[in-house]
Design a protein around this motif. Structure first.
Motif, PDB file in Angstrom:
ATOM      1  N   ALA A 156       0.698  -1.136  -0.047  1.00 45.47           N
ATOM      2  CA  ALA A 156       0.064  -0.051   0.034  1.00 45.47           C
ATOM      3  C   ALA A 156       0.813   1.251   0.101  1.00 45.47           C
ATOM      4  N   ALA A 157       0.440   2.334  -0.903  1.00 48.36           N
ATOM      5  CA  ALA A 157       1.401   3.637  -1.016  1.00 48.36           C
ATOM      6  C   ALA A 157       2.771   3.234  -1.506  1.00 48.36           C
ATOM      7  N   GLN A 158       3.136   2.150  -2.020  1.00 48.52           N
ATOM      8  CA  GLN A 158       4.417   1.850  -2.440  1.00 48.52           C
ATOM      9  C   GLN A 158       4.897   2.891  -3.456  1.00 48.52           C
ATOM     10  N   GLY A 159       4.004   2.945  -4.333  1.00 48.59           N
ATOM     11  CA  GLY A 159       4.387   3.881  -5.429  1.00 48.59           C
ATOM     12  C   GLY A 159       4.595   5.314  -4.827  1.00 48.59           C
ATOM     13  N   ILE A 160       3.775   5.932  -3.994  1.00 50.04           N
ATOM     14  CA  ILE A 160       4.075   7.315  -3.436  1.00 50.04           C
ATOM     15  C   ILE A 160       5.493   7.277  -2.801  1.00 50.04           C
ATOM     16  N   LEU A 161       5.777   6.050  -1.957  1.00 48.28           N
ATOM     17  CA  LEU A 161       7.207   6.271  -1.260  1.00 48.28           C
ATOM     18  C   LEU A 161       8.200   6.147  -2.550  1.00 48.28           C
ATOM     19  N   VAL A 162       7.980   5.338  -3.583  1.00 50.04           N
ATOM     20  CA  VAL A 162       9.203   5.496  -4.542  1.00 50.04           C
ATOM     21  C   VAL A 162       9.060   6.921  -5.359  1.00 50.04           C
ATOM     22  N   VAL A 163       8.176   7.373  -5.607  1.00 52.85           N
ATOM     23  CA  VAL A 163       8.202   8.828  -5.981  1.00 52.85           C
ATOM     24  C   VAL A 163       8.936   9.637  -5.202  1.00 52.85           C
ATOM     25  N   GLY A 164       8.644   9.543  -3.829  1.00 45.69           N
ATOM     26  CA  GLY A 164       8.969  10.675  -2.954  1.00 45.69           C
ATOM     27  C   GLY A 164      10.522  10.256  -2.857  1.00 45.69           C
ATOM     28  N   LEU A 165      11.009   8.928  -2.866  1.00 43.18           N
ATOM     29  CA  LEU A 165      12.526   8.632  -2.924  1.00 43.18           C
ATOM     30  C   LEU A 165      13.383   9.083  -4.177  1.00 43.18           C
ATOM     31  N   LEU A 166      12.718   9.012  -5.250  1.00 39.10           N
ATOM     32  CA  LEU A 166      13.413   9.604  -6.356  1.00 39.10           C
ATOM     33  C   LEU A 166      13.395  11.181  -6.500  1.00 39.10           C
ATOM     34  N   SER A 167      12.320  11.644  -6.076  1.00 37.38           N
ATOM     35  CA  SER A 167      12.182  12.957  -5.956  1.00 37.38           C
ATOM     36  C   SER A 167      13.170  13.916  -5.202  1.00 37.38           C
ATOM     37  N   ILE A 168      13.683  13.058  -4.134  1.00 34.93           N
ATOM     38  CA  ILE A 168      14.756  13.488  -3.109  1.00 34.93           C
ATOM     39  C   ILE A 168      15.876  13.564  -3.897  1.00 34.93           C
ATOM     40  N   LEU A 169      16.332  12.177  -4.330  1.00 37.55           N
ATOM     41  CA  LEU A 169      17.538  12.069  -4.811  1.00 37.55           C
ATOM     42  C   LEU A 169      17.834  12.199  -6.387  1.00 37.55           C
ATOM     43  N   THR A 170      16.863  12.545  -6.979  1.00 41.65           N
ATOM     44  CA  THR A 170      17.038  13.174  -8.461  1.00 41.65           C
ATOM     45  C   THR A 170      16.520  14.387  -8.805  1.00 41.65           C
ATOM     46  N   THR A 171      16.668  14.781 -10.039  1.00 40.92           N
ATOM     47  CA  THR A 171      16.085  16.034 -10.539  1.00 40.92           C
ATOM     48  C   THR A 171      15.252  15.841 -11.844  1.00 40.92           C
ATOM     49  N   GLU A 172      14.752  14.533 -11.737  1.00 41.63           N
ATOM     50  CA  GLU A 172      13.762  14.215 -12.917  1.00 41.63           C
ATOM     51  C   GLU A 172      12.171  14.971 -12.881  1.00 41.63           C
ATOM     52  N   SER A 173      11.715  15.079 -14.065  1.00 37.29           N
ATOM     53  CA  SER A 173      10.277  15.598 -13.904  1.00 37.29           C
ATOM     54  C   SER A 173       9.221  14.517 -13.454  1.00 37.29           C
ATOM     55  N   MET A 174       8.283  15.153 -13.023  1.00 32.37           N
ATOM     56  CA  MET A 174       7.178  14.444 -12.334  1.00 32.37           C
ATOM     57  C   MET A 174       6.876  13.089 -13.159  1.00 32.37           C
ATOM     58  N   GLN A 175       6.518  13.277 -14.467  1.00 29.84           N
ATOM     59  CA  GLN A 175       6.045  12.486 -15.528  1.00 29.84           C
ATOM     60  C   GLN A 175       7.149  11.289 -15.630  1.00 29.84           C
ATOM     61  N   SER A 176       8.247  11.800 -15.689  1.00 24.97           N
ATOM     62  CA  SER A 176       9.347  10.650 -15.689  1.00 24.97           C
ATOM     63  C   SER A 176       9.482   9.877 -14.539  1.00 24.97           C
ATOM     64  N   LEU A 177       9.480  10.575 -13.236  1.00 22.88           N
ATOM     65  CA  LEU A 177       9.365   9.785 -12.041  1.00 22.88           C
ATOM     66  C   LEU A 177       8.207   8.728 -11.974  1.00 22.88           C
ATOM     67  N   ASN A 178       6.967   9.251 -12.334  1.00 23.48           N
ATOM     68  CA  ASN A 178       5.825   8.443 -12.466  1.00 23.48           C
ATOM     69  C   ASN A 178       5.997   7.185 -13.333  1.00 23.48           C
ATOM     70  N   ALA A 179       6.801   7.352 -14.400  1.00 24.03           N
ATOM     71  CA  ALA A 179       6.985   6.114 -15.110  1.00 24.03           C
ATOM     72  C   ALA A 179       8.020   5.436 -14.759  1.00 24.03           C
ATOM     73  N   LEU A 180       8.863   5.817 -14.139  1.00 23.19           N
ATOM     74  CA  LEU A 180       9.818   4.774 -13.350  1.00 23.19           C
ATOM     75  C   LEU A 180       8.892   4.066 -12.127  1.00 23.19           C
ATOM     76  N   LYS A 181       8.449   4.801 -11.538  1.00 18.39           N
ATOM     77  CA  LYS A 181       7.487   4.229 -10.529  1.00 18.39           C
ATOM     78  C   LYS A 181       6.667   3.339 -11.000  1.00 18.39           C
ATOM     79  N   ASN A 182       5.796   3.394 -12.037  1.00 13.33           N
ATOM     80  CA  ASN A 182       5.117   2.324 -12.505  1.00 13.33           C
ATOM     81  C   ASN A 182       5.921   0.982 -12.968  1.00 13.33           C
ATOM     82  N   LEU A 183       6.959   1.248 -13.515  1.00 16.31           N
ATOM     83  CA  LEU A 183       7.916  -0.035 -13.795  1.00 16.31           C
ATOM     84  C   LEU A 183       8.486  -0.761 -12.671  1.00 16.31           C
ATOM     85  N   LEU A 184       8.723  -0.014 -11.751  1.00 15.48           N
ATOM     86  CA  LEU A 184       9.327  -0.615 -10.534  1.00 15.48           C
ATOM     87  C   LEU A 184       8.192  -1.357  -9.633  1.00 15.48           C
ATOM     88  N   VAL A 185       7.014  -0.747  -9.374  1.00 15.20           N
ATOM     89  CA  VAL A 185       5.814  -1.211  -8.759  1.00 15.20           C
ATOM     90  C   VAL A 185       5.467  -2.545  -9.451  1.00 15.20           C
TER      91      VAL A 185
END
Length: 254
Positions: A156-185
């Motif tokens: 539950a909420a794994q995707g939000i946590l992944v987006v949070g992690l990537l947003s802190i440690l990268t400078t990618e766009s939100m759409q790019s982060l969402n794409a990575l999140k979908n793949l990893l989840v």
């Protein structure tokens, strides 16, 4: 119909927000499924939605193919570890911790806008791939591994946590982060589903799987195409209401 509808909403929300489990899993509980059976069946059923959502985001995903190839092994290992932990630990332990996990997931959904605003402030408006230092890359891989374990166990909420992690440690766009999140989840869900089918066949309710999968697959397609236009407050409110109902059901009505 309730389970089919929950699968649709979960598939769409997973693509758009990243916490669809907090819709489909509580609905399964409210329909009378034991927590362990509901969790395993839900995980397997949501694979289709994660896959269709990932395909829908394939254009954004191409921007970070190199990073995706680095992170996928961590998600695979984490998914195996989390799913095995679910099966090794006593069912009573899962029953006890489920209300806490749901409550934590609901809180993370509520906090999601703060995470997204932080990501937007650090994102590259042009969506260009960023250069990540070795230290940060190690932190991202380690974080994705831990979140993969969590996802394999509950998710539950794994995707939000992944987006949070990537947003802190990268400078990618939100759409790019969402794409990575979908793949990893999707990867974590798929690996966990395989483990469950290999070693926990008797804990799978295939009718629930079929209903969740049918709804989630369509929901993933809708989420990738038009779900981003829906008010995020509406989706989050739905999660909070259903998650709260599930907690009340588990603590006071079972």
């Amino acid at each position: 119909m309730a389970i089919l509808g929950a699968g649709f909403w979960a598939g769409m929300i997973n693509v758009v927000v990243g916490s669809g489990t907090l819709v489909s899993f509580p609905v399964l509980l409210l329909c009378g499924y034991p927590p362990l059976v509901a969790n395993i069946s839900n995980t397997i059923g949501l694979v289709g939605g994660s896959l269709s959502g990932t395909i829908g985001y394939r254009r954004e995903l191409r921007q970070n193919r190199s990073l995706a190839r680095i992170l996928l092994p961590a998600s695979i290992v984490g998914g195996v570890g989390g799913s095995l932990a679910l099966l090794v630990l006593p069912a009573e332990a899962f029953d006890t911790i489920v209300p806490v996990l749901i409550a934590g997931g609901v809180l993370m959904v509520v906090a999601g806008p703060l995470v997204q605003r932080r990501a937007a402030r650090h994102a590259d408006p042009a969506g260009r791939a960023s250069t990540i230092s070795t230290g940060r890359l190690g932190g991202i891989v380690g974080g994705v591994l831990v979140l993969g374990i969590y996802g394999g166990y509950f998710g539950a909420a794994q995707g939000i946590l992944v987006v949070g992690l990537l947003s802190i440690l990268t400078t990618e766009s939100m759409q790019s982060l969402n794409a990575l999140k979908n793949l990893l989840v999707m990867t974590v869900n798929l690996i966990a589903a395989i483990v469950f089918m290999l070693v926990a066949w008797n804990s799978i309710d295939w009718l629930a799987v079929a209903l969740i999968a049918s709804g989630a697959t369509v929901g993933g397609i809708v989420g990738a195409r038009v779900g981003r236009r829906l008010p995020s407050t509406l989706l989050r409110a739905l999660i909070v209401v259903i998650g709260t109902a599930a907690i009340v059901n588990l603590l006071f009505l079972r």
